[in-house]
Scaffold this motif. Structure first.
Motif, mmCIF file in Angstrom:
data_model
loop_
_atom_site.group_PDB
_atom_site.id
_atom_site.type_symbol
_atom_site.label_atom_id
_atom_site.label_comp_id
_atom_site.label_asym_id
_atom_site.label_seq_id
_atom_site.Cartn_x
_atom_site.Cartn_y
_atom_site.Cartn_z
ATOM 1 N N GLY A 27 0.814 -1.210 0.000
ATOM 2 C CA GLY A 27 0.000 0.000 0.000
ATOM 3 C C GLY A 27 0.844 1.255 0.000
ATOM 4 O O GLY A 27 0.507 2.238 -0.663
ATOM 5 N N LEU A 28 1.933 1.216 0.718
ATOM 6 C CA LEU A 28 2.829 2.369 0.746
ATOM 7 C C LEU A 28 3.417 2.650 -0.637
ATOM 8 O O LEU A 28 3.472 3.794 -1.075
ATOM 9 C CB LEU A 28 3.940 2.144 1.759
ATOM 10 N N PHE A 29 3.804 1.598 -1.342
ATOM 11 C CA PHE A 29 4.305 1.777 -2.702
ATOM 12 C C PHE A 29 3.230 2.357 -3.619
ATOM 13 O O PHE A 29 3.508 3.212 -4.458
ATOM 14 C CB PHE A 29 4.832 0.462 -3.286
ATOM 15 N N GLN A 30 2.004 1.892 -3.478
ATOM 16 C CA GLN A 30 0.915 2.420 -4.300
ATOM 17 C C GLN A 30 0.629 3.875 -3.969
ATOM 18 O O GLN A 30 0.394 4.687 -4.864
ATOM 19 C CB GLN A 30 -0.353 1.597 -4.108
ATOM 20 N N VAL A 31 0.628 4.211 -2.693
ATOM 21 C CA VAL A 31 0.337 5.582 -2.284
ATOM 22 C C VAL A 31 1.442 6.525 -2.748
ATOM 23 O O VAL A 31 1.163 7.636 -3.215
ATOM 24 C CB VAL A 31 0.133 5.658 -0.753
ATOM 25 N N VAL A 32 2.694 6.089 -2.654
ATOM 26 C CA VAL A 32 3.792 6.928 -3.115
ATOM 27 C C VAL A 32 3.700 7.124 -4.628
ATOM 28 O O VAL A 32 3.948 8.217 -5.142
ATOM 29 C CB VAL A 32 5.155 6.318 -2.711
ATOM 30 N N GLY A 33 3.292 6.092 -5.354
ATOM 31 C CA GLY A 33 3.157 6.197 -6.807
ATOM 32 C C GLY A 33 1.955 7.011 -7.251
ATOM 33 O O GLY A 33 1.960 7.617 -8.322
ATOM 34 N N ASN A 34 0.909 7.029 -6.448
ATOM 35 C CA ASN A 34 -0.332 7.729 -6.804
ATOM 36 C C ASN A 34 -0.833 8.439 -5.554
ATOM 37 O O ASN A 34 -1.593 7.884 -4.777
ATOM 38 C CB ASN A 34 -1.358 6.708 -7.315
ATOM 39 N N MET A 35 -0.412 9.675 -5.363
ATOM 40 C CA MET A 35 -0.661 10.379 -4.117
ATOM 41 C C MET A 35 -2.001 11.125 -4.117
ATOM 42 O O MET A 35 -2.100 12.235 -3.622
ATOM 43 C CB MET A 35 0.492 11.348 -3.850
ATOM 44 N N THR A 36 -3.032 10.520 -4.670
ATOM 45 C CA THR A 36 -4.346 11.157 -4.632
ATOM 46 C C THR A 36 -5.009 10.877 -3.288
ATOM 47 O O THR A 36 -4.664 9.922 -2.590
ATOM 48 C CB THR A 36 -5.238 10.635 -5.764
ATOM 49 N N ALA A 37 -5.972 11.702 -2.954
ATOM 50 C CA ALA A 37 -6.665 11.540 -1.673
ATOM 51 C C ALA A 37 -7.431 10.227 -1.616
ATOM 52 O O ALA A 37 -7.489 9.585 -0.564
ATOM 53 C CB ALA A 37 -7.611 12.708 -1.445
ATOM 54 N N MET A 39 -6.656 7.378 -3.029
ATOM 55 C CA MET A 39 -5.734 6.262 -2.812
ATOM 56 C C MET A 39 -5.277 6.213 -1.360
ATOM 57 O O MET A 39 -5.227 5.143 -0.756
ATOM 58 C CB MET A 39 -4.525 6.386 -3.741
ATOM 59 N N VAL A 40 -4.993 7.359 -0.787
ATOM 60 C CA VAL A 40 -4.596 7.412 0.619
ATOM 61 C C VAL A 40 -5.742 6.940 1.504
ATOM 62 O O VAL A 40 -5.540 6.173 2.450
ATOM 63 C CB VAL A 40 -4.145 8.844 1.005
ATOM 64 N N TYR A 41 -6.958 7.340 1.172
ATOM 65 C CA TYR A 41 -8.134 6.929 1.938
ATOM 66 C C TYR A 41 -8.333 5.411 1.858
ATOM 67 O O TYR A 41 -8.576 4.757 2.871
ATOM 68 C CB TYR A 41 -9.373 7.653 1.413
ATOM 69 N N ARG A 42 -8.215 4.850 0.651
ATOM 70 C CA ARG A 42 -8.385 3.400 0.497
ATOM 71 C C ARG A 42 -7.317 2.638 1.276
ATOM 72 O O ARG A 42 -7.607 1.615 1.894
ATOM 73 C CB ARG A 42 -8.333 3.001 -0.974
ATOM 74 N N TRP A 43 -6.084 3.139 1.244
ATOM 75 C CA TRP A 43 -5.007 2.478 1.979
ATOM 76 C C TRP A 43 -5.279 2.547 3.480
ATOM 77 O O TRP A 43 -5.117 1.555 4.191
ATOM 78 C CB TRP A 43 -3.673 3.136 1.627
ATOM 79 N N ALA A 44 -5.713 3.686 3.957
ATOM 80 C CA ALA A 44 -6.001 3.833 5.384
ATOM 81 C C ALA A 44 -7.156 2.926 5.811
ATOM 82 O O ALA A 44 -7.094 2.291 6.871
ATOM 83 C CB ALA A 44 -6.332 5.287 5.699
ATOM 84 N N MET A 45 -8.187 2.823 4.987
ATOM 85 C CA MET A 45 -9.322 1.951 5.325
ATOM 86 C C MET A 45 -8.913 0.477 5.327
ATOM 87 O O MET A 45 -9.344 -0.296 6.187
ATOM 88 C CB MET A 45 -10.483 2.167 4.351
#
Length: 71
Positions: A27-37, A39-45
């Motif tokens: 998830g961290l790799f995905q969030v760093v690659g796509n820093m949209t809100a 994506m961050v929300y989905r990773w946090a959930m």
């Protein structure tokens, strides 16, 4: 005395921990690659869901886990 059930519960718990750590890293790799809100929300959930599942399993099987890790 550790029973077979305790060993199975301990193994399942270790697998859950491994999946949780892999999910954090992936998830961290995905969030760093796509820093949209979103994506961050989905990773946090996803982390909240996995973390709460781990907490429930740990609390529910506490006695078995204690016997597993004391061996």
């Amino acid at each position: 005395m550790t029973t077979r059930h305790d060993r199975v519960i301990g193994f399942v718990w270790l697998v859950i921990i491994a999946v949780f750590l892999v999910a954090i890293i992936a998830g961290l790799f995905q969030v760093v690659g796509n820093m949209t809100a979103s994506m961050v929300y989905r990773w946090a959930m996803a982390l909240l869901f996995l973390g709460s599942s781990l907490a429930w399993f740990t609390a529910y099987k506490q006695a078995s886990l204690r016997r597993f890790f004391k061996r």
